[in-house]
Write an enzyme that holds these catalytic residues in place. Structure first.
Site, PDB file in Angstrom:
ATOM      1  CG  HIS A  72      -2.178  -0.857   0.967  1.00 25.67           C
ATOM      2  ND1 HIS A  72      -3.465  -0.437   1.244  1.00 25.67           N
ATOM      3  CD2 HIS A  72      -2.310  -2.102   0.459  1.00 25.67           C
ATOM      4  CE1 HIS A  72      -4.328  -1.389   0.937  1.00 25.67           C
ATOM      5  NE2 HIS A  72      -3.650  -2.420   0.460  1.00 25.67           N
ATOM      6  N   PRO A 169      -5.763  -1.256  -5.782  1.00 22.25           N
ATOM      7  CG  PRO A 169      -4.944  -3.446  -5.719  1.00 22.25           C
ATOM      8  CD  PRO A 169      -4.525  -2.011  -5.548  1.00 22.25           C
TER       9      PRO A 169
HETATM   10  C1  HEM Z   1      -4.269  -7.777  -6.680  1.00 25.23           C
HETATM   11  C2  HEM Z   1      -4.939  -6.816  -6.090  1.00 25.23           C
HETATM   12  C3  HEM Z   1      -5.258  -6.839  -4.637  1.00 25.23           C
HETATM   13  C4  HEM Z   1      -6.471  -6.610  -4.083  1.00 25.23           C
HETATM   14  C5  HEM Z   1      -7.754  -6.250  -4.822  1.00 25.23           C
HETATM   15  C6  HEM Z   1      -6.331  -6.774  -2.662  1.00 25.23           C
HETATM   16  C7  HEM Z   1      -7.349  -6.599  -1.752  1.00 25.23           C
HETATM   17  C8  HEM Z   1      -7.288  -6.993  -0.435  1.00 25.23           C
HETATM   18  C9  HEM Z   1      -8.393  -6.982   0.477  1.00 25.23           C
HETATM   19  C10 HEM Z   1      -9.804  -6.495   0.137  1.00 25.23           C
HETATM   20  C11 HEM Z   1      -7.966  -7.495   1.653  1.00 25.23           C
HETATM   21  C12 HEM Z   1      -8.805  -7.699   2.916  1.00 25.23           C
HETATM   22  C13 HEM Z   1      -8.892  -6.377   3.642  1.00 25.23           C
HETATM   23  C14 HEM Z   1      -9.964  -6.357   4.699  1.00 25.23           C
HETATM   24  O1  HEM Z   1     -11.030  -6.925   4.498  1.00 25.23           O
HETATM   25  O2  HEM Z   1      -9.720  -5.710   5.743  1.00 25.23           O
HETATM   26  C15 HEM Z   1      -6.580  -7.808   1.492  1.00 25.23           C
HETATM   27  C16 HEM Z   1      -5.775  -8.351   2.476  1.00 25.23           C
HETATM   28  C17 HEM Z   1      -4.451  -8.619   2.321  1.00 25.23           C
HETATM   29  N1  HEM Z   1      -3.665  -8.267   1.221  1.00 25.23           N
HETATM   30 FE1  HEM Z   1      -4.343  -7.727  -0.575  1.00 25.23          FE
HETATM   31  N2  HEM Z   1      -5.037  -7.098  -2.384  1.00 25.23           N
HETATM   32  C18 HEM Z   1      -4.335  -7.136  -3.551  1.00 25.23           C
HETATM   33  C19 HEM Z   1      -2.983  -7.367  -3.695  1.00 25.23           C
HETATM   34  C20 HEM Z   1      -2.131  -7.576  -2.647  1.00 25.23           C
HETATM   35  C21 HEM Z   1      -0.689  -7.550  -2.737  1.00 25.23           C
HETATM   36  C22 HEM Z   1       0.092  -7.212  -4.000  1.00 25.23           C
HETATM   37  C23 HEM Z   1      -0.216  -7.845  -1.493  1.00 25.23           C
HETATM   38  C24 HEM Z   1       1.224  -7.931  -1.021  1.00 25.23           C
HETATM   39  C25 HEM Z   1       2.230  -8.212  -1.804  1.00 25.23           C
HETATM   40  C26 HEM Z   1      -1.354  -8.069  -0.645  1.00 25.23           C
HETATM   41  C27 HEM Z   1      -1.291  -8.472   0.665  1.00 25.23           C
HETATM   42  C28 HEM Z   1      -2.397  -8.677   1.469  1.00 25.23           C
HETATM   43  C29 HEM Z   1      -2.332  -9.358   2.751  1.00 25.23           C
HETATM   44  C30 HEM Z   1      -1.114 -10.048   3.336  1.00 25.23           C
HETATM   45  C31 HEM Z   1      -3.622  -9.301   3.302  1.00 25.23           C
HETATM   46  C32 HEM Z   1      -4.060  -9.811   4.682  1.00 25.23           C
HETATM   47  C33 HEM Z   1      -3.739  -8.711   5.692  1.00 25.23           C
HETATM   48  C34 HEM Z   1      -4.058  -9.026   7.146  1.00 25.23           C
HETATM   49  O3  HEM Z   1      -4.453 -10.136   7.508  1.00 25.23           O
HETATM   50  O4  HEM Z   1      -3.926  -8.076   7.944  1.00 25.23           O
HETATM   51  N3  HEM Z   1      -2.495  -7.864  -1.361  1.00 25.23           N
HETATM   52  N4  HEM Z   1      -6.175  -7.474   0.220  1.00 25.23           N
END
Ligand code: HEM
Ligand SMILES: *[C@@H]1O[C@H](CO)[C@@H](O)[C@H](O)[C@H]1NC(C)=O
Ligand SMILES: *[C@@H]1O[C@H](CO)[C@@H](O)[C@H](O)[C@H]1NC(C)=O
Length: 324
Positions: A72, A169
């Protein structure tokens, strides 16, 4: 005469374009190096690692939350720690962009890593570099790949919430939107699919996947009904579910195996395996964890290279939440 005026104009335009290209290349050129702190702060990396390990030992989900912070940060005006700035008279915090609000976590861990580093080398190590190293150490700690982190980023004195809204995204994005959002950062389709594999760890809130489990058809029926149990069609917005239903606290390639079975939690996860151009990459990663690890590590390095501030640009913040 008119041809002279015209050619003059074209030359000027050409020169201006070249200048603009040079400027934009220079301002975004990565000039980072792994040994940046070897002399100025030889204890930097071991200090960060110890603090990260302590935080994840206390709460395993923290590994996921910390990896996400670097992502982010980098997608909004480059990897410059702009994400970490809190609201202030001249700062509109990126933390409140809808993709991050009430969702990002781990800021207190970053604060404690930064204080530990300030104790050994005050004013030397940037918050932007700390985010990059913390992401690598987090992956390694929960069984994921490791890589050499390039260093020398400086911290921004600005944040941009509107750019965060535009560049990050969201869970309702379709494949085309994901591809173009990552392309804007110089990341390829393969980088995008590999980086999405970070969803092999961590949790999401009901509000992020409700639409997918109630309205989408590209989802396993049994999986959808299990997830509806704790995510009603109204209410329970903050109830959590694992992004990888099998091993939510281990960094492995189960994320891709889930996609083959239509058990992706987010709409934006399942679109990677939905009869489109990325199906083949998902198949490769689901069958070959080593290939996923290699591509994830390479894509993390590439993401870490997005528009760093270097040289005299920016500053080394004393406290990651505040401009000096
Ligand atoms: C491809 C597009 C991506 C979208 C649309 C996306 C969207 C999201 C969403 C909606 C969540 C859940 C947030 C919530 O409900 O509070 C999430 C969690 C997460 N995202 Fe993504 N994400 C993307 C790419 C990535 C990338 C590139 C990374 C890191 C390299 C990443 C790492 C994570 C991790 C590790 C979590 C879990 C965080 C936690 O448990 O605190 N995401 N993401
Ligand atoms: C998510 O992104 C899409 C573009 O793919 C956009 O249409 C939608 O409004 C965004 N979601 C929110 C909540 O803004
Ligand atoms: C499902 O789609 C309908 C029609 O587009 C919409 O009104 C409804 O809010 C959606 N349900 C959920 C749970 O998102």
């Amino acid at each position: 005469m008119s041809s002279k005026g015209c050619s003059f104009h074209i030359t000027t335009c050409f020169a201006a374009t070249v200048l603009l290209l040079l400027l934009s290349t220079f301002s975004c050129e990565a000039q980072l190096t792994p040994n940046y702190y070897d002399y100025a702060c030889p204890q930097a990396l071991s200090t960060i690692r110890a603090a990260v390990r302590a935080a994840i030992a206390k709460e395993r989900r923290m590994a996921a939350s910390l990896i996400r912070l670097h992502f982010h940060d980098c997608f909004v005006q480059g990897c410059d720690a702009s994400l970490l700035l809190d609201d202030a008279p001249n700062i509109v915090s990126e933390k409140n962009a809808f993709q991050s609000f009430k969702s990002l976590r781990g800021f207190e861990v970053i604060d404690s890593v930064k204080s530990a580093v300030e104790e050994v080398c005050p004013g030397v190590v940037s918050c932007a570099d700390i985010l990059a190293v913390v992401a690598r150490d987090s992956s390694e700690y929960v069984g994921g790949p490791t890589w050499t982190v390039k260093l020398g980023r400086r911290d921004s004195t600005t944040a941009n919430k509107d750019l965060a809204r535009a560049n990050l995204p969201n869970a309702t994005n379709d494949l085309d939107a994901l591809v173009s959002i990552f392309a804007r950062q110089g990341l390829s389709v393969k980088d995008m699919v590999a980086l999405s594999g970070a969803h092999t760890i961590g949790l999401a809130r009901c509000v992020s996947f409700r639409d997918h489990i109630y309205n989408d058809t590209d989802i396993d029926a049994g999986f959808a009904s299990t997830r509806r149990w704790r995510c009603p069609s109204a209410g329970g917005d903050c109830n959590l579910a694992p992004l990888d239903l099998v091993t939510p606290y281990s960094f492995d390639n189960n994320y891709y195996k889930n996609l083959l079975q239509e058990k992706g939690l987010l709409h934006s996860d399942q679109v990677l395996f939905n009869g489109g151009a990325t199906d083949d990459i998902v198949r490769v990663y689901s069958a070959n964890q080593a290939a996923f690890y290699a591509d994830f590590a390479a894509a993390m390095v590439k993401m870490g290279d997005i528009c760093p501030l270097t040289g005299a640009a920016g500053e080394i913040r004393k406290v990651c939440r505040l401009v000096n």
